[in-house]
Motif scaffolding. Structure first.
Motif, mmCIF file in Angstrom:
data_model
loop_
_atom_site.group_PDB
_atom_site.id
_atom_site.type_symbol
_atom_site.label_atom_id
_atom_site.label_comp_id
_atom_site.label_asym_id
_atom_site.label_seq_id
_atom_site.Cartn_x
_atom_site.Cartn_y
_atom_site.Cartn_z
ATOM 1 N N LEU A 276 -44.404 66.674 86.117
ATOM 2 C CA LEU A 276 -43.898 67.429 84.974
ATOM 3 C C LEU A 276 -44.030 66.548 83.740
ATOM 4 C CD1 LEU A 276 -40.784 68.918 86.768
ATOM 5 C CD2 LEU A 276 -42.829 70.147 86.080
ATOM 6 N N GLU A 277 -44.533 67.128 82.661
ATOM 7 C CA GLU A 277 -44.949 66.332 81.505
ATOM 8 C C GLU A 277 -43.806 65.589 80.825
ATOM 9 O OE1 GLU A 277 -47.294 68.549 78.772
ATOM 10 O OE2 GLU A 277 -48.777 69.107 80.257
ATOM 11 N N LYS A 278 -42.755 66.297 80.464
ATOM 12 C CA LYS A 278 -41.676 65.665 79.702
ATOM 13 C C LYS A 278 -40.624 65.098 80.645
ATOM 14 C CE LYS A 278 -42.261 68.923 75.894
ATOM 15 N NZ LYS A 278 -41.622 70.009 75.129
ATOM 16 N N GLU A 279 -40.031 63.982 80.221
ATOM 17 C CA GLU A 279 -38.965 63.396 81.018
ATOM 18 C C GLU A 279 -37.667 64.195 80.828
ATOM 19 O OE1 GLU A 279 -38.901 59.307 79.795
ATOM 20 O OE2 GLU A 279 -40.467 58.778 81.234
ATOM 21 N N PHE A 280 -36.728 63.937 81.719
ATOM 22 C CA PHE A 280 -35.447 64.651 81.702
ATOM 23 C C PHE A 280 -34.335 63.671 81.328
ATOM 24 C CE2 PHE A 280 -38.255 66.878 84.492
ATOM 25 C CZ PHE A 280 -37.978 68.218 84.295
ATOM 26 N N THR A 281 -33.482 64.095 80.416
ATOM 27 C CA THR A 281 -32.343 63.270 80.015
ATOM 28 C C THR A 281 -31.078 64.096 80.179
ATOM 29 O OG1 THR A 281 -33.721 62.121 78.390
ATOM 30 C CG2 THR A 281 -31.324 61.899 78.155
ATOM 31 N N VAL B 179 -35.061 60.484 83.547
ATOM 32 C CA VAL B 179 -35.985 60.385 84.682
ATOM 33 C C VAL B 179 -37.282 61.126 84.390
ATOM 34 C CG1 VAL B 179 -34.150 60.152 86.410
ATOM 35 C CG2 VAL B 179 -35.003 62.421 85.835
ATOM 36 N N GLY B 180 -38.360 60.588 84.938
ATOM 37 C CA GLY B 180 -39.624 61.297 85.011
ATOM 38 C C GLY B 180 -39.748 61.858 86.412
ATOM 39 N N VAL B 181 -40.226 63.091 86.538
ATOM 40 C CA VAL B 181 -40.243 63.771 87.832
ATOM 41 C C VAL B 181 -41.647 64.250 88.171
ATOM 42 C CG1 VAL B 181 -39.394 65.781 89.121
ATOM 43 C CG2 VAL B 181 -37.833 64.484 87.661
ATOM 44 N N ALA B 182 -42.056 63.968 89.409
ATOM 45 C CA ALA B 182 -43.294 64.527 89.965
ATOM 46 C C ALA B 182 -42.929 65.192 91.285
ATOM 47 C CB ALA B 182 -44.335 63.437 90.185
ATOM 48 N N ARG C 121 -31.608 66.996 96.430
ATOM 49 C CA ARG C 121 -30.968 68.049 95.622
ATOM 50 C C ARG C 121 -31.951 68.649 94.629
ATOM 51 N NH1 ARG C 121 -26.934 64.897 93.205
ATOM 52 N NH2 ARG C 121 -26.684 66.558 91.687
ATOM 53 N N LEU C 122 -32.830 67.823 94.084
ATOM 54 C CA LEU C 122 -33.839 68.338 93.145
ATOM 55 C C LEU C 122 -34.857 69.211 93.869
ATOM 56 C CD1 LEU C 122 -34.453 65.246 90.826
ATOM 57 C CD2 LEU C 122 -33.050 67.262 90.380
ATOM 58 N N VAL C 123 -35.245 68.813 95.085
ATOM 59 C CA VAL C 123 -36.154 69.655 95.886
ATOM 60 C C VAL C 123 -35.519 71.027 96.104
ATOM 61 C CG1 VAL C 123 -37.164 69.969 98.182
ATOM 62 C CG2 VAL C 123 -37.353 67.763 97.039
ATOM 63 N N ALA C 124 -34.242 71.045 96.492
ATOM 64 C CA ALA C 124 -33.546 72.314 96.737
ATOM 65 C C ALA C 124 -33.454 73.147 95.458
ATOM 66 C CB ALA C 124 -32.155 72.043 97.302
ATOM 67 N N ALA C 125 -33.209 72.482 94.326
ATOM 68 C CA ALA C 125 -33.092 73.208 93.054
ATOM 69 C C ALA C 125 -34.424 73.841 92.656
ATOM 70 C CB ALA C 125 -32.608 72.253 91.964
ATOM 71 N N ILE C 126 -35.513 73.093 92.781
ATOM 72 C CA ILE C 126 -36.837 73.614 92.408
ATOM 73 C C ILE C 126 -37.252 74.736 93.354
ATOM 74 C CG2 ILE C 126 -39.280 73.047 92.145
ATOM 75 C CD1 ILE C 126 -38.366 70.184 91.392
ATOM 76 N N ASN C 127 -37.078 74.521 94.658
ATOM 77 C CA ASN C 127 -37.426 75.570 95.622
ATOM 78 C C ASN C 127 -36.585 76.824 95.404
ATOM 79 O OD1 ASN C 127 -39.585 74.466 97.068
ATOM 80 N ND2 ASN C 127 -38.245 73.335 98.438
ATOM 81 N N GLY C 128 -35.329 76.639 94.992
ATOM 82 C CA GLY C 128 -34.476 77.792 94.703
ATOM 83 C C GLY C 128 -35.042 78.648 93.587
ATOM 84 N N VAL C 129 -35.541 78.005 92.534
ATOM 85 C CA VAL C 129 -36.151 78.740 91.422
ATOM 86 C C VAL C 129 -37.408 79.467 91.882
ATOM 87 C CG1 VAL C 129 -37.321 78.499 89.196
ATOM 88 C CG2 VAL C 129 -35.210 77.244 89.633
ATOM 89 N N THR D 245 -40.961 59.071 88.615
ATOM 90 C CA THR D 245 -41.982 58.233 87.974
ATOM 91 C C THR D 245 -41.361 57.339 86.929
ATOM 92 O OG1 THR D 245 -42.465 59.978 86.362
ATOM 93 C CG2 THR D 245 -43.770 59.959 88.381
ATOM 94 N N ASN D 246 -40.107 57.611 86.593
ATOM 95 C CA ASN D 246 -39.352 56.796 85.643
ATOM 96 C C ASN D 246 -37.887 57.056 85.945
ATOM 97 O OD1 ASN D 246 -38.897 55.086 83.440
ATOM 98 N ND2 ASN D 246 -38.641 56.819 82.061
ATOM 99 N N PHE D 247 -37.056 55.998 85.869
ATOM 100 C CA PHE D 247 -35.622 56.180 86.168
ATOM 101 C C PHE D 247 -34.832 55.157 85.365
ATOM 102 C CE2 PHE D 247 -31.709 56.736 88.297
ATOM 103 C CZ PHE D 247 -31.784 57.894 89.080
#
Length: 204
Positions: free
Chosen positions: A107-112, A124-127, A175-183, A199-201
């Motif tokens: 995912l392009e933009k990081e999350f804050t 965090v950066g997420v892939a 938890r992030l896997v579950a959240a994304i799969n839920g969507v 990819t960043n933390f």
């Protein structure tokens, strides 16, 4: 027995036999019709997921990609051509490993986000990775706003214990896997995300 009584009894016997014959014929017709209707419904895909419609529905769901179909990165030599190590040589295979290929997408933009009940925040950066075909990545791109929102909500429910230890980060990944799969299940009827990678933390 008189002749009149015998005559009266005879039609009753014929009528009873005829009645049972009609009931038997009716049952055969009903059973035959039920079997025929069931076979038609199954072949047309109305039940059982078979037939043309069932096959089309199954084909519309992302499929697992076997390891043999994996697109692998090849080292480039000078001039942008493949190096000698990759020329005509089979891909080395060790023991174990995943049965299916993994496709990655960052995912392009990081999350804050602020941490739950804390003055700290996390960036965090997420892939993500999926063992399914490219339709899962396409679904992520199509619903990226909803996916980003779900990730931010999951991060907002994260406490300090989950960001300062390796075990906590692994729990956060799940938890992030579950959240994304839920969507994706809500939007497309199918999840398909196998794992989330950081990819960043940064915690501040």
């Amino acid at each position: 027995m008189s002749e009149t009584e015998a005559t009266a009894a005879t039609p009753k016997k014929k009528g009873g036999a005829m009645k049972w014959l009609l009931i038997g014929t009716g049952l055969i017709v009903l059973i035959g019709g039920g079997v025929g209707g069931g076979l038609y419904a199954a072949n047309s895909g109305l039940i059982g997921g078979t037939g043309a419609q069932g096959a089309a529905a199954a084909a519309d769901i992302p499929q697992l990609v076997p390891k043999s179909d994996e697109v692998r990165a090849v080292a480039k030599g000078e001039g942008g051509e493949e190096g000698d190590a990759g020329a005509g040589m089979p891909t080395p295979k060790g023991q174990g490993g995943d049965k299916y290929a993994s496709t990655y997408y960052q995912l392009e933009k990081e999350f804050t986000s602020n941490l739950r009940e804390s003055v700290h925040f996390v960036q965090v950066g997420v892939a993500i990775s999926t063992p399914y075909d490219s339709r899962v990545i396409e679904n992520i791109k199509t619903h990226e706003l909803a996916v980003r929102s779900a990730i931010l909500m999951a991060l907002g429910e994260t406490g300090e214990d989950d960001v300062f230890t390796a075990d906590g980060k692994k729990k956060l990944q799940k938890r992030l896997v579950a959240a994304i799969n839920g969507v994706l299940k809500e939007k497309e009827g199918f999840g398909g995300i196998g794992n989330v990678y950081f990819t960043n933390f940064i915690v501040q």
